[in-house]
Design a protein around this motif. Structure first.
Motif, PDB file in Angstrom:
ATOM      1  N   GLY A   1       0.788  -1.223   0.000  1.00 43.74           N
ATOM      2  CA  GLY A   1       0.000   0.000   0.000  1.00 43.74           C
ATOM      3  C   GLY A   1       0.817   1.267   0.000  1.00 43.74           C
ATOM      4  N   HIS A   2       2.089   1.161  -0.423  1.00 42.60           N
ATOM      5  CA  HIS A   2       2.941   2.341  -0.457  1.00 42.60           C
ATOM      6  C   HIS A   2       2.561   3.245  -1.620  1.00 42.60           C
ATOM      7  CE1 HIS A   2       6.219  -0.218   1.712  1.00 42.60           C
ATOM      8  NE2 HIS A   2       5.345   0.317   2.555  1.00 42.60           N
ATOM      9  N   ARG A   3       2.682   4.536  -1.419  1.00 36.51           N
ATOM     10  CA  ARG A   3       2.380   5.516  -2.455  1.00 36.51           C
ATOM     11  C   ARG A   3       3.554   6.492  -2.587  1.00 36.51           C
ATOM     12  NH1 ARG A   3      -0.717   2.121  -3.057  1.00 36.51           N
ATOM     13  NH2 ARG A   3      -3.003   2.183  -3.067  1.00 36.51           N
ATOM     14  N   ALA A   4       3.901   6.828  -3.827  1.00 28.83           N
ATOM     15  CA  ALA A   4       5.002   7.763  -4.046  1.00 28.83           C
ATOM     16  C   ALA A   4       4.626   9.160  -3.571  1.00 28.83           C
ATOM     17  CB  ALA A   4       5.365   7.802  -5.529  1.00 28.83           C
TER      18      ALA A   4
ATOM     19  N   VAL B   1       9.280   9.136 -15.499  1.00 27.48           N
ATOM     20  CA  VAL B   1       9.384   9.346 -14.049  1.00 27.48           C
ATOM     21  C   VAL B   1       8.980  10.770 -13.694  1.00 27.48           C
ATOM     22  CG1 VAL B   1      10.980   9.450 -12.098  1.00 27.48           C
ATOM     23  CG2 VAL B   1      11.131   7.565 -13.721  1.00 27.48           C
ATOM     24  N   LEU B   2       9.434  11.724 -14.509  1.00 29.26           N
ATOM     25  CA  LEU B   2       9.093  13.131 -14.265  1.00 29.26           C
ATOM     26  C   LEU B   2       7.588  13.334 -14.323  1.00 29.26           C
ATOM     27  CD1 LEU B   2      10.322  15.925 -13.767  1.00 29.26           C
ATOM     28  CD2 LEU B   2      10.450  16.229 -16.245  1.00 29.26           C
ATOM     29  N   ALA B   3       6.948  12.731 -15.338  1.00 23.80           N
ATOM     30  CA  ALA B   3       5.492  12.836 -15.444  1.00 23.80           C
ATOM     31  C   ALA B   3       4.817  12.211 -14.228  1.00 23.80           C
ATOM     32  CB  ALA B   3       5.015  12.146 -16.721  1.00 23.80           C
ATOM     33  N   GLY B   4       5.343  11.048 -13.813  1.00 21.08           N
ATOM     34  CA  GLY B   4       4.778  10.387 -12.637  1.00 21.08           C
ATOM     35  C   GLY B   4       4.904  11.223 -11.381  1.00 21.08           C
ATOM     36  N   LEU B   5       6.059  11.871 -11.204  1.00 24.47           N
ATOM     37  CA  LEU B   5       6.268  12.706 -10.022  1.00 24.47           C
ATOM     38  C   LEU B   5       5.319  13.906 -10.009  1.00 24.47           C
ATOM     39  CD1 LEU B   5      10.180  12.660  -9.862  1.00 24.47           C
ATOM     40  CD2 LEU B   5       8.608  11.553  -8.262  1.00 24.47           C
ATOM     41  N   TRP B   6       5.132  14.515 -11.180  1.00 26.43           N
ATOM     42  CA  TRP B   6       4.212  15.646 -11.251  1.00 26.43           C
ATOM     43  C   TRP B   6       2.769  15.197 -10.996  1.00 26.43           C
ATOM     44  CZ3 TRP B   6       5.354  20.477 -10.738  1.00 26.43           C
ATOM     45  CH2 TRP B   6       6.593  20.967 -11.174  1.00 26.43           C
ATOM     46  N   LEU B   7       2.381  14.079 -11.601  1.00 28.34           N
ATOM     47  CA  LEU B   7       1.005  13.609 -11.450  1.00 28.34           C
ATOM     48  C   LEU B   7       0.715  13.112 -10.046  1.00 28.34           C
ATOM     49  CD1 LEU B   7       0.585  11.835 -14.901  1.00 28.34           C
ATOM     50  CD2 LEU B   7      -0.491  13.967 -14.142  1.00 28.34           C
ATOM     51  N   THR B   8       1.758  12.684  -9.350  1.00 34.58           N
ATOM     52  CA  THR B   8       1.576  12.280  -7.958  1.00 34.58           C
ATOM     53  C   THR B   8       1.066  13.447  -7.117  1.00 34.58           C
ATOM     54  OG1 THR B   8       3.246  10.531  -8.068  1.00 34.58           O
ATOM     55  CG2 THR B   8       2.784  11.444  -5.890  1.00 34.58           C
ATOM     56  N   THR B   9       1.472  14.671  -7.494  1.00 35.27           N
ATOM     57  CA  THR B   9       1.056  15.838  -6.728  1.00 35.27           C
ATOM     58  C   THR B   9      -0.447  16.104  -6.842  1.00 35.27           C
ATOM     59  OG1 THR B   9       1.494  17.384  -8.556  1.00 35.27           O
ATOM     60  CG2 THR B   9       3.320  16.883  -7.083  1.00 35.27           C
ATOM     61  N   VAL B  10      -1.093  15.510  -7.877  1.00 38.64           N
ATOM     62  CA  VAL B  10      -2.545  15.698  -8.026  1.00 38.64           C
ATOM     63  C   VAL B  10      -3.303  14.412  -7.712  1.00 38.64           C
ATOM     64  CG1 VAL B  10      -2.291  17.559  -9.710  1.00 38.64           C
ATOM     65  CG2 VAL B  10      -2.445  15.190 -10.524  1.00 38.64           C
ATOM     66  N   GLY B  11      -2.605  13.467  -7.077  1.00 39.54           N
ATOM     67  CA  GLY B  11      -3.268  12.257  -6.616  1.00 39.54           C
ATOM     68  C   GLY B  11      -3.248  11.079  -7.561  1.00 39.54           C
ATOM     69  N   TRP B  12      -2.587  11.206  -8.693  1.00 42.75           N
ATOM     70  CA  TRP B  12      -2.523  10.086  -9.640  1.00 42.75           C
ATOM     71  C   TRP B  12      -1.351   9.173  -9.280  1.00 42.75           C
ATOM     72  CZ3 TRP B  12      -3.816  11.784 -15.348  1.00 42.75           C
ATOM     73  CH2 TRP B  12      -5.050  12.430 -15.353  1.00 42.75           C
ATOM     74  N   TRP B  13      -1.402   8.536  -8.115  1.00 41.65           N
ATOM     75  CA  TRP B  13      -0.309   7.728  -7.602  1.00 41.65           C
ATOM     76  C   TRP B  13      -0.002   6.525  -8.486  1.00 41.65           C
ATOM     77  CZ3 TRP B  13      -1.363   2.663  -6.901  1.00 41.65           C
ATOM     78  CH2 TRP B  13      -2.715   2.310  -6.785  1.00 41.65           C
ATOM     79  N   TRP B  14      -1.007   6.031  -9.211  1.00 38.24           N
ATOM     80  CA  TRP B  14      -0.853   4.819 -10.012  1.00 38.24           C
ATOM     81  C   TRP B  14       0.059   5.001 -11.219  1.00 38.24           C
ATOM     82  CZ3 TRP B  14      -2.591   6.104 -14.795  1.00 38.24           C
ATOM     83  CH2 TRP B  14      -3.526   7.146 -14.870  1.00 38.24           C
ATOM     84  N   VAL B  15       0.317   6.270 -11.608  1.00 38.34           N
ATOM     85  CA  VAL B  15       1.203   6.517 -12.748  1.00 38.34           C
ATOM     86  C   VAL B  15       2.616   6.034 -12.451  1.00 38.34           C
ATOM     87  CG1 VAL B  15       2.247   8.294 -14.210  1.00 38.34           C
ATOM     88  CG2 VAL B  15      -0.169   8.460 -13.567  1.00 38.34           C
ATOM     89  N   ASP B  16       3.073   6.204 -11.218  1.00 37.74           N
ATOM     90  CA  ASP B  16       4.445   5.830 -10.841  1.00 37.74           C
ATOM     91  C   ASP B  16       4.697   4.339 -11.054  1.00 37.74           C
ATOM     92  OD1 ASP B  16       6.990   6.868  -9.320  1.00 37.74           O
ATOM     93  OD2 ASP B  16       6.433   4.984  -8.333  1.00 37.74           O
ATOM     94  N   PRO B  17       3.908   3.418 -10.479  1.00 36.60           N
ATOM     95  CA  PRO B  17       4.153   1.997 -10.740  1.00 36.60           C
ATOM     96  C   PRO B  17       3.919   1.603 -12.193  1.00 36.60           C
ATOM     97  CG  PRO B  17       2.138   2.292  -9.462  1.00 36.60           C
ATOM     98  CD  PRO B  17       2.845   3.605  -9.476  1.00 36.60           C
ATOM     99  N   MET B  18       2.981   2.278 -12.861  1.00 35.99           N
ATOM    100  CA  MET B  18       2.743   1.970 -14.271  1.00 35.99           C
ATOM    101  C   MET B  18       3.980   2.284 -15.108  1.00 35.99           C
ATOM    102  SD  MET B  18      -0.144   3.491 -16.882  1.00 35.99           S
ATOM    103  CE  MET B  18       0.707   5.071 -17.017  1.00 35.99           C
ATOM    104  N   VAL B  19       4.614   3.411 -14.826  1.00 38.42           N
ATOM    105  CA  VAL B  19       5.834   3.789 -15.539  1.00 38.42           C
ATOM    106  C   VAL B  19       6.921   2.750 -15.302  1.00 38.42           C
ATOM    107  CG1 VAL B  19       7.730   5.455 -15.592  1.00 38.42           C
ATOM    108  CG2 VAL B  19       5.362   6.263 -15.621  1.00 38.42           C
ATOM    109  N   ALA B  20       7.041   2.282 -14.063  1.00 38.74           N
ATOM    110  CA  ALA B  20       8.071   1.294 -13.735  1.00 38.74           C
ATOM    111  C   ALA B  20       7.879   0.003 -14.527  1.00 38.74           C
ATOM    112  CB  ALA B  20       8.053   1.004 -12.235  1.00 38.74           C
TER     113      ALA B  20
END
Length: 212
Positions: free
Chosen positions: A115-118, A171-190
């Motif tokens: 349940g970890h979130r970036a 990764v950059l897109a994932g980090l930015w989108l994390t700020t608006v709650g789109w946490w799932w982008v980070d693992p998807m990118v990985a």
């Protein structure tokens, strides 16, 4: 056998070819220096933000460093004019692509299960932005050198540099989108990065890297 005699027996190994080989080696040495900084900052930022994509990107710098070391080895001493050295280097670069994929998939699975979130990371954004700007230049130059040298190992290293830039963008897109709650982008990118690494490793193994 002295170098001049070997050059006469190997027409491809002209003075121009040898200059390109030295350029490839020098670029790989310079890349190693930058990757040391990139991996350290990327891992520090990824661990602090608990970003699996950022951690994977930081670790991918070690994989890129392995490819750079292989190219330095390939164009050092007697191996410079050795066809068998090119074959060995090409396959070693392919293996370096494959080292990253299992880690990324397992880390994503672990983080999702736990349940970890970036978290947002300013350091991560800065270091990935720098790589997004610099790595495409290195990648294009090395791929062109790979064509001139008929060296899939050199082209494969260049592909890894281009892949690093793509990773940085993701990764950059994932980090930015994390700020608006789109946490799932980070693992998807990985996971996408893992798939790309497997594909490029297969292409490098079969010697296709310098043809595209």
């Amino acid at each position: 056998m002295v170098p001049d005699q070997r050059i006469q027996e190997l027409p491809a190994a002209s003075a121009e070819w040898l200059r390109a080989a030295r350029a490839a080696r020098s670029l790989s040495v310079a890349t190693l220096a930058w990757l040391g900084v990139e991996s350290t900052l990327g891992l520090a930022a990824g661990l602090a933000a608990h970003s699996v994509a950022l951690i994977g990107w930081g670790l991918s710098a070690f994989v890129e460093a392995a490819a750079s070391l292989i190219v330095v080895w390939r164009f050092t001493g007697a191996r410079t004019l050795s066809p068998s050295a090119e074959s060995t280097a090409r396959r070693a670069v392919a293996v370096s692509f494959w080292l990253l994929a299992p880690y990324l998939v397992l880390h994503v699975a672990h983080d999702l299960d736990a349940g970890h979130r970036a978290l947002p990371s300013v350091l991560g954004i800065v270091v990935t932005t720098v790589s997004l700007v610099s790595m495409p230049v290195l990648g294009v130059v090395k791929r062109r050198l790979g064509v001139r040298l008929a060296s899939a190992a050199t082209s494969g290293e260049g592909t890894q540099n281009l892949l690093c830039a793509v990773m940085a963008a993701g990764v950059l897109a994932g980090l930015w989108l994390t700020t608006v709650g789109w946490w799932w982008v980070d693992p998807m990118v990985a996971v996408l990065l893992a798939a790309v690494a497997v594909r490029e490793g297969r292409r490098a193994w079969h010697g296709h890297a310098c043809c595209h």
